[in-house]
Design a protein around this motif. Structure first.
Motif, PDB file in Angstrom:
ATOM      1  N   PRO A 269     -15.323  -6.565  11.797  1.00 35.38           N
ATOM      2  CA  PRO A 269     -15.800  -6.327  10.432  1.00 35.38           C
ATOM      3  C   PRO A 269     -16.840  -5.218  10.331  1.00 35.38           C
ATOM      4  CG  PRO A 269     -15.788  -8.672  10.948  1.00 35.38           C
ATOM      5  CD  PRO A 269     -15.567  -7.959  12.226  1.00 35.38           C
ATOM      6  N   LEU A 270     -17.510  -4.920  11.454  1.00 36.86           N
ATOM      7  CA  LEU A 270     -18.563  -3.903  11.421  1.00 36.86           C
ATOM      8  C   LEU A 270     -18.036  -2.501  11.689  1.00 36.86           C
ATOM      9  CD1 LEU A 270     -21.297  -5.834  13.422  1.00 36.86           C
ATOM     10  CD2 LEU A 270     -21.102  -5.606  10.954  1.00 36.86           C
ATOM     11  N   SER A 271     -16.796  -2.410  12.147  1.00 36.55           N
ATOM     12  CA  SER A 271     -16.266  -1.095  12.504  1.00 36.55           C
ATOM     13  C   SER A 271     -15.159  -0.637  11.568  1.00 36.55           C
ATOM     14  CB  SER A 271     -15.729  -1.128  13.941  1.00 36.55           C
ATOM     15  OG  SER A 271     -14.733  -2.120  14.068  1.00 36.55           O
ATOM     16  N   TYR A 272     -14.978  -1.351  10.452  1.00 38.93           N
ATOM     17  CA  TYR A 272     -13.878  -0.990   9.555  1.00 38.93           C
ATOM     18  C   TYR A 272     -14.080   0.399   8.949  1.00 38.93           C
ATOM     19  CZ  TYR A 272     -16.956  -1.711   5.611  1.00 38.93           C
ATOM     20  OH  TYR A 272     -17.979  -1.596   4.727  1.00 38.93           O
ATOM     21  N   GLN A 273     -15.338   0.820   8.761  1.00 32.31           N
ATOM     22  CA  GLN A 273     -15.609   2.073   8.070  1.00 32.31           C
ATOM     23  C   GLN A 273     -15.237   3.297   8.896  1.00 32.31           C
ATOM     24  OE1 GLN A 273     -17.796   0.119   9.329  1.00 32.31           O
ATOM     25  NE2 GLN A 273     -19.325   1.253  10.468  1.00 32.31           N
ATOM     26  N   VAL A 274     -14.829   3.106  10.154  1.00 25.82           N
ATOM     27  CA  VAL A 274     -14.363   4.240  10.930  1.00 25.82           C
ATOM     28  C   VAL A 274     -13.102   4.828  10.305  1.00 25.82           C
ATOM     29  CG1 VAL A 274     -13.495   4.962  13.185  1.00 25.82           C
ATOM     30  CG2 VAL A 274     -15.436   3.374  13.033  1.00 25.82           C
ATOM     31  N   ARG A 275     -12.252   3.956   9.814  1.00 20.44           N
ATOM     32  CA  ARG A 275     -10.996   4.408   9.191  1.00 20.44           C
ATOM     33  C   ARG A 275     -11.133   4.567   7.683  1.00 20.44           C
ATOM     34  NH1 ARG A 275      -9.946   0.153  12.400  1.00 20.44           N
ATOM     35  NH2 ARG A 275      -9.618  -1.197  10.586  1.00 20.44           N
ATOM     36  N   SER A 276     -11.852   3.645   7.052  1.00 21.79           N
ATOM     37  CA  SER A 276     -12.033   3.683   5.594  1.00 21.79           C
ATOM     38  C   SER A 276     -13.311   2.918   5.259  1.00 21.79           C
ATOM     39  CB  SER A 276     -10.822   3.063   4.887  1.00 21.79           C
ATOM     40  OG  SER A 276     -10.580   1.760   5.377  1.00 21.79           O
ATOM     41  N   ARG A 277     -13.722   3.041   4.021  1.00 23.73           N
ATOM     42  CA  ARG A 277     -15.020   2.503   3.636  1.00 23.73           C
ATOM     43  C   ARG A 277     -14.932   1.881   2.238  1.00 23.73           C
ATOM     44  NH1 ARG A 277     -19.798   4.296   5.552  1.00 23.73           N
ATOM     45  NH2 ARG A 277     -18.696   6.052   6.491  1.00 23.73           N
ATOM     46  N   THR A 278     -15.413   0.653   2.095  1.00 22.38           N
ATOM     47  CA  THR A 278     -15.484   0.029   0.773  1.00 22.38           C
ATOM     48  C   THR A 278     -16.643   0.654   0.006  1.00 22.38           C
ATOM     49  OG1 THR A 278     -14.619  -2.047   1.646  1.00 22.38           O
ATOM     50  CG2 THR A 278     -15.758  -2.139  -0.468  1.00 22.38           C
ATOM     51  N   CYS A 279     -16.398   0.971  -1.250  1.00 20.35           N
ATOM     52  CA  CYS A 279     -17.415   1.627  -2.086  1.00 20.35           C
ATOM     53  C   CYS A 279     -17.615   0.829  -3.375  1.00 20.35           C
ATOM     54  CB  CYS A 279     -16.995   3.056  -2.433  1.00 20.35           C
ATOM     55  SG  CYS A 279     -16.799   4.139  -1.011  1.00 20.35           S
ATOM     56  N   PHE A 280     -18.746   1.087  -4.009  1.00 26.66           N
ATOM     57  CA  PHE A 280     -19.083   0.435  -5.274  1.00 26.66           C
ATOM     58  C   PHE A 280     -19.572   1.486  -6.263  1.00 26.66           C
ATOM     59  CE2 PHE A 280     -19.717  -2.561  -1.842  1.00 26.66           C
ATOM     60  CZ  PHE A 280     -19.030  -3.680  -2.294  1.00 26.66           C
ATOM     61  N   SER A 315      -1.848  -2.451  -4.616  1.00 28.29           N
ATOM     62  CA  SER A 315      -0.432  -2.055  -4.666  1.00 28.29           C
ATOM     63  C   SER A 315      -0.016  -1.260  -3.437  1.00 28.29           C
ATOM     64  CB  SER A 315      -0.173  -1.205  -5.929  1.00 28.29           C
ATOM     65  OG  SER A 315      -0.955  -0.017  -5.892  1.00 28.29           O
ATOM     66  N   SER A 316      -0.915  -1.134  -2.443  1.00 29.44           N
ATOM     67  CA  SER A 316      -0.615  -0.355  -1.238  1.00 29.44           C
ATOM     68  C   SER A 316      -0.324  -1.284  -0.067  1.00 29.44           C
ATOM     69  CB  SER A 316      -1.796   0.570  -0.899  1.00 29.44           C
ATOM     70  OG  SER A 316      -2.949  -0.211  -0.628  1.00 29.44           O
ATOM     71  N   ALA A 317      -0.336  -0.710   1.164  1.00 24.27           N
ATOM     72  CA  ALA A 317       0.001  -1.466   2.378  1.00 24.27           C
ATOM     73  C   ALA A 317      -1.017  -2.560   2.648  1.00 24.27           C
ATOM     74  CB  ALA A 317       0.083  -0.518   3.568  1.00 24.27           C
ATOM     75  N   GLY A 318      -0.576  -3.553   3.428  1.00 28.58           N
ATOM     76  CA  GLY A 318      -1.423  -4.711   3.704  1.00 28.58           C
ATOM     77  C   GLY A 318      -2.652  -4.388   4.524  1.00 28.58           C
ATOM     78  N   GLU A 319      -2.587  -3.380   5.406  1.00 31.02           N
ATOM     79  CA  GLU A 319      -3.732  -3.078   6.262  1.00 31.02           C
ATOM     80  C   GLU A 319      -4.926  -2.639   5.430  1.00 31.02           C
ATOM     81  OE1 GLU A 319      -5.006  -0.131   9.975  1.00 31.02           O
ATOM     82  OE2 GLU A 319      -2.952  -0.135   9.206  1.00 31.02           O
ATOM     83  N   LEU A 320      -4.692  -1.791   4.422  1.00 30.53           N
ATOM     84  CA  LEU A 320      -5.785  -1.346   3.550  1.00 30.53           C
ATOM     85  C   LEU A 320      -6.388  -2.531   2.802  1.00 30.53           C
ATOM     86  CD1 LEU A 320      -4.510   2.019   2.017  1.00 30.53           C
ATOM     87  CD2 LEU A 320      -6.242   1.687   3.791  1.00 30.53           C
ATOM     88  N   GLN A 321      -5.535  -3.458   2.402  1.00 33.39           N
ATOM     89  CA  GLN A 321      -6.030  -4.625   1.673  1.00 33.39           C
ATOM     90  C   GLN A 321      -6.948  -5.467   2.559  1.00 33.39           C
ATOM     91  OE1 GLN A 321      -2.745  -6.828   0.015  1.00 33.39           O
ATOM     92  NE2 GLN A 321      -1.850  -5.022  -1.003  1.00 33.39           N
ATOM     93  N   GLU A 322      -6.585  -5.583   3.857  1.00 35.89           N
ATOM     94  CA  GLU A 322      -7.424  -6.352   4.770  1.00 35.89           C
ATOM     95  C   GLU A 322      -8.792  -5.691   4.959  1.00 35.89           C
ATOM     96  OE1 GLU A 322      -5.364  -6.877   8.403  1.00 35.89           O
ATOM     97  OE2 GLU A 322      -3.679  -7.979   7.510  1.00 35.89           O
ATOM     98  N   VAL A 323      -8.771  -4.384   5.127  1.00 33.68           N
ATOM     99  CA  VAL A 323     -10.036  -3.653   5.283  1.00 33.68           C
ATOM    100  C   VAL A 323     -10.890  -3.794   4.025  1.00 33.68           C
ATOM    101  CG1 VAL A 323     -11.047  -1.338   5.527  1.00 33.68           C
ATOM    102  CG2 VAL A 323      -9.088  -2.014   6.932  1.00 33.68           C
ATOM    103  N   PHE A 324     -10.235  -3.691   2.872  1.00 35.04           N
ATOM    104  CA  PHE A 324     -10.927  -3.773   1.589  1.00 35.04           C
ATOM    105  C   PHE A 324     -11.580  -5.143   1.424  1.00 35.04           C
ATOM    106  CE2 PHE A 324     -10.496  -3.857  -3.251  1.00 35.04           C
ATOM    107  CZ  PHE A 324     -11.594  -3.028  -3.443  1.00 35.04           C
ATOM    108  N   LEU A 325     -10.824  -6.194   1.685  1.00 35.92           N
ATOM    109  CA  LEU A 325     -11.361  -7.553   1.545  1.00 35.92           C
ATOM    110  C   LEU A 325     -12.485  -7.812   2.542  1.00 35.92           C
ATOM    111  CD1 LEU A 325      -8.304  -9.896   0.845  1.00 35.92           C
ATOM    112  CD2 LEU A 325     -10.339  -9.557  -0.574  1.00 35.92           C
ATOM    113  N   ALA A 326     -12.321  -7.312   3.786  1.00 34.35           N
ATOM    114  CA  ALA A 326     -13.365  -7.504   4.791  1.00 34.35           C
ATOM    115  C   ALA A 326     -14.668  -6.865   4.326  1.00 34.35           C
ATOM    116  CB  ALA A 326     -12.927  -6.910   6.125  1.00 34.35           C
TER     117      ALA A 326
END
Length: 1008
Positions: A269-280, A315-326
């Motif tokens: 969960p701490l390294s997800y931002q290497v590939r993508s980053r949740t923003c607000f 509406s995209s692939a499941g991997e992005l959704q997992e990163v987003f939720l994490a």
């Protein structure tokens, strides 16, 4: 002086800092390359490097350092490796080539201790760019430690059978990611010399990991864990290894792979931002009482603009959704209201009250960013430190009914004021309505801004205590205009407008190109260069406003001439209605008197010095009759009472660095004097510390930079200790309007200067020199009267040699071993001028006729200037001569002062690296002196050359110099035989030539 280099070497399983020294030396050109790496010709041997390391880094035990040899890829030409401090040779192809270098290998702990001891500033040329870079990275490691940005890990790569326990950095925040990118971009090429196959990112991450791991282990060694409290299984040896100096686990464990997998899951969960980053993204309500929304976004890749809305994510692939939720799950632990948005199957946003939105801004934003999240805010709320959107005062300066004359720093100006919030002017009713709402965020002109309680309280206090007008001093206006943020009753000034003379003042101080140059005033005997006319105009402009000015032009650009022209300009305007007190070093008092008489004979001048100087009422009467009083720093303290009795029009300090110590009694005495305007002349406004700049500026414009302790906290410590750029820029903006600094290297200055400038430097005799001089003159004249023919001629020439020696220094004549300081006017002035040469990072030649004096001078200058000084004379061997010339010309860090015997060094040399020439004692033959000057002024010289000819006032040196200057063309013919023509003078002519003018003697101690 050797350059110290540091190269981070990542050679698994070993990593460390390789420390080596590079020193310039004359080396033979290599004719051919060999396949095996050649020894580096400039390398400093470990035995030579050790004493320097022991002195500069005492925290590193040298006994633990192991000398090693390493092959480094370094730039080289066909002939040889390039010395790192040298300018790249023109027209030659550079290629990387392996070279064998000897040095010391430091492990992570030793390297970290050493790097923290490397100074941050870039002024020390003995520290290589590579070592300084790693020192900056070590400070980054400290920052990671303070923010707890590190995790435990288990590594089993690099071909090791036994895994290792490691502490690794956590670079999850946007700040650290940006810093990693920045540091990688400016990684010096020398840092890759050991591992050119690795990318800058790889080298940086290796360094950060090793340094952080070493530092955490050092901290844990103070309180190691109790083995009895640790769990069993693979976790136990892993935890012990994390706190032990040896990171390897003692033996493989069947459960180790399971532990590694568990750690990877824990860290995921701490390294997800290497590939993508949740923003607000914070969205304010349309109406003042609506709800705030916090939209959820996903940033993909490194581009901050590549944002996906939540609907796109779902509406995209499941991997992005997992990163987003994490990311949303982790963010909800930092800012609880995010949980409300997670109650639906596909979260897109959460709603908040105004108070919650304020909490998000103040408490959650920085924590989210530090944890690797992106946060997008409305522009009006994004810059929390900006005055633009704060509640404060909007001021408009009322133009005074005069052109600025007679004003000063403390003069009060009238202003109109209005309350303002986010650029909108507020009436009293509007302010009361906003204040009564008690909301931390309010909407103004379609923008939401913060309404700080402390600003509301300050506004209430201001409105209750003020009338229609508010008074601020000119000092407040200048601070406000040049970047400071003054307040009135705690209420910030958020906007400032001006018109008329005030606007003209601020515009001219901001842009010196708007200054009006002043041509040669009536009575000026000479021609001003274009930049000097601007300097005179600048002095006149600041004097009109009652502001102090620091003229800090390079040595040789004519500060003296500019000041004299400025005083004549005041006279032409009938504004020279009081005396000017000019304070300078004792060694240049006579020089000032002669320059004033030379360029402005209409100005009356009195040199105030010596035991017979006027005192009490006599001094006041003398000062009132003269236009310029020249005195010394040493006398200011002694004659303080008399100086205070005079109403001075102006107070001028030459060599103003003499007041750099605000605690010195002479500085305090000078600061107690009053004058209608103040001017400081110096070529070095800052020699060592910023406190020196404060002392000069506080003399010129008292209080402008604040109290001394405030200046130390606000500017000196942040800039000198931490290299804070924002503080440095703020200080520069504040002081720049009052310091005019032009360099000889400035393009507009170079075209104004002649290729060669010759200046006579008049120096007084000290009482010791004067007594010796008179004794030799009296004894010699008596012998000359009683001798004839060859004997008379020999006595005359011997007398001239003795008098020259006395003019140089008493020790030169007496042959004693006493100290040289403060016994010779020439030597004192030479030391002062050489300090300016070194401060400008330039080089100088000093010519003397006497080898014995050259030896004394070499030892003295080496001690005084703290640097190596060369001396070339008839006894110098051919090899020594060639080595000195080669080093002076080619070594970028070689000695910058070169003393030469006129006979040995006056011809046949090429020393174009120097651009200052000092003729310490005169040959009285212009052709010979010009021939010596041509060692510098010749083909290959790229700078303007400054030539200084030293003359002792009141002696035969001054009279012969006057003869040569007045009949220069004739002198080059008649005097070409050297000094022999003097022996043909009769006794009366010799007496007139040799007798000492005692009025020119200046006691360096100024005894009463």
């Amino acid at each position: 002086m050797a350059i110290l280099h540091g190269i981070w070497v990542h050679q698994p399983p070993r990593a460390g800092l390789f420390l080596w020294g590079e020193t310039w030396r004359q080396v033979a050109k290599r004719r051919k390359r060999s396949e095996a790496p050649a020894p580096h010709p400039y390398v400093q041997q470990p035995a030579e490097l050790s004493p320097r390391l022991a002195a500069q880094f005492p925290q590193i035990p040298l006994s633990l350092l192991v000398p090693e040899t390493l092959a480094l890829q370094l730039p080289a030409t066909v002939e040889n490796v390039v010395y790192s401090a040298s300018i790249a040779p023109e027209g030659k192809l550079l290629e990387l080539e392996p070279w064998l270098v000897e040095g010391f290998w430091l492990d992570g702990h030793q390297a970290f201790e050493l790097l923290l001891g490397v100074p941050l500033g870039g002024g020390d040329a003995s520290i290589g760019d590579d070592l300084r870079f790693w020192s900056q990275c070590a400070r980054w490691v400290l920052d990671l430690l303070v923010r707890a940005k590190y995790l435990p890990d288990l590594e089993s790569g690099d071909g090791q059978e036994i895994p290792t326990a490691r502490w690794v950095p956590l670079l999850d925040s946007a700040v650290d990611q940006a810093r990693l990118k920045e540091f990688a971009a400016r990684l010096p090429g020398a840092c890759r010399a050991a591992t050119p196959e690795l990318s800058p990112h790889q080298i940086l991450k290796s360094f950060l990991s090793a340094m952080l791991d070493a530092r955490v282990r050092t901290l844990l060694a103070c309180e190691p864990p109790d083995p009895r409290t640790l769990p069993a299984g693979a976790v136990r040896p892993w935890l012990l290894a994390l706190a032990h100096a040896q990171p390897q686990l003692k033996s493989p464990d069947p459960e180790t792979p399971a532990l590694a997998e568990a750690l990877a899951t824990w860290r995921a969960p701490l390294s997800y931002q290497v590939r993508s980053r949740t923003c607000f993204r914070l969205q304010p309500p349309e109406e003042s009482q609506g709800e705030w929304k916090l939209h959820f976004l996903l940033q993909t890749g490194d581009d901050p603009d590549s944002l996906m809305a939540a609907q796109q994510v779902w509406s995209s692939a499941g991997e992005l959704q997992e990163v987003f939720l994490a990311g949303l799950g982790l963010a909800s632990r930092i800012f609880v209201p995010v949980e409300r948005g997670l109650l639906v199957p596909q979260p897109t946003c959460c709603t908040m009250s105004t108070v919650e939105a304020f909490q998000f801004l103040k408490a959650a934003t920085w924590r989210l960013r530090d944890s690797g999240f992106g946060v997008l805010l409305p522009e009006s709320l994004a810059d929390a430190g900006s005055l633009r959107n704060r509640l404060g005062l909007k001021l408009e300066a009322n133009a005074p009914g005069r052109n600025g004359s007679g004003l000063g720093m403390q003069s009060l100006l009238a202003f109109k004021w209005e309350l303002s919030l986010a650029g909108k002017t507020l009436s009293r009713a509007e302010f009361d309505r906003l204040a009564a709402s008690s909301e931390p965020l309010v909407k103004v002109n379609d923008n939401w801004v913060e309404l700080r309680p402390q600003d509301v309280r300050a506004a209430h206090s201001f409105l209750q205590s003020r009338k229609d007008q508010v008074g601020l001093s000119l000092e407040d206006v200048l601070r406000l205009n040049f970047g400071d943020t003054p307040k009135i009753d705690g209420l910030p000034i958020v906007n400032f407008d001006s018109s008329g003379p005030i606007q003209q003042l601020l515009e001219t101080l901001t842009d010196q190109r708007k200054l009006t140059p002043i041509d040669e005033p009536p009575g000026f005997k000479g021609t001003l260069r274009p930049y000097q006319k601007i300097g005179v105009g600048w002095l006149a402009f600041l004097q009109k406003w009652g502001l102090g000015a620091c003229l800090a032009d390079d040595m040789g650009l004519g500060k003296t001439v500019e000041l004299i022209a400025f005083l004549l300009f005041l006279k032409s305007k009938n504004e020279l209605d009081g005396p000017i007190l000019l304070i300078c070093p004792t060694s240049v008092m006579g020089n000032w008197e002669r320059e004033i008489k030379k360029f402005s004979p209409s100005l009356s001048v009195h040199v105030h010095h010596g035991a017979r100087r006027p005192k009490g009422r006599n001094f006041v009467e003398t000062a009132q009759k003269k236009q310029i009083i020249v005195s010394s720093y040493a006398l200011v303290q002694r004659d303080s009472k008399d100086l205070k009795r005079v109403e001075w029009l102006g107070l001028v300090l030459d060599e103003a660095q003499n007041i750099k110590n605000p605690d010195a009694k002479q500085t305090q005495s000078i600061r107690e004097l009053t004058a209608r305007f103040r001017i400081a002349l110096t070529g070095t406004p800052v020699e060592n510390r910023l406190a020196e700049l404060w002392s000069i500026l506080d003399f010129l414009n008292p209080g402008y930079l604040g109290a001394r302790n405030f200046f130390q906290r606000r500017f000196a410590v942040p800039i000198e200790k931490y290299g804070d750029r924002s503080s440095a820029n703020a200080l520069k903006a504040l002081v720049q309007p009052f310091i005019l600094r032009r360099l000889k290297s400035d393009p507009q200055i170079i075209q104004d200067l002649p290729e060669k400038q010759e200046t006579n430097v008049f120096c007084p005799l000290t009482p010791e020199q004067a007594a010796l001089y008179e004794r030799v003159v009296n004894e010699s004249l008596a012998k000359i009267e009683q001798s004839t023919g060859i004997q008379r001629r020999g006595t005359v020439l011997a007398t001239l040699v003795k008098l020259k020696q006395i003019c140089n220094h008493p020790s030169h004549y007496l042959g004693d071993d006493g100290p040289l300081a403060n016994r010779s006017g020439k030597l004192s002035r030479l030391g002062e001028m050489l300090e300016e040469v070194l401060a400008d990072e330039e080089r100088a030649l000093i010519f003397t006729q006497f080898a014995e004096w050259g030896h004394l001078l070499q030892a003295h200058l080496s001690r005084q200037l703290g640097s190596e000084v060369f001396f070339l004379y008839g006894g110098t061997s051919k090899n020594q001569r060639e080595a000195m010339i080669e080093r002076f010309q080619s070594d970028p860090q070689g000695p910058r002062i070169f003393i030469l015997s006129l006979k040995a060094g006056g011809v046949g040399l090429n020393l174009t690296r120097a651009n200052h020439v000092f003729h310490f004692d005169r040959w009285w033959n212009p052709a010979v002196e010009n021939q010596a000057t041509d060692r510098v002024f010749r083909i290959g010289q790229t700078k303007n050359v400054q030539v200084y000819k030293y003359v002792c006032t009141g002696t035969l040196e001054e009279r012969i110099n006057a003869l040569i200057e007045s009949k220069k063309a004739l002198a080059e013919q008649v005097v070409s035989a050297g000094e022999n023509w003097l022996s043909d003078l009769n006794t009366d002519q010799l007496r007139q030539l040799l007798v000492l003018d005692r009025s020119e003697i200046i006691d360096t101690e100024d005894t009463a």
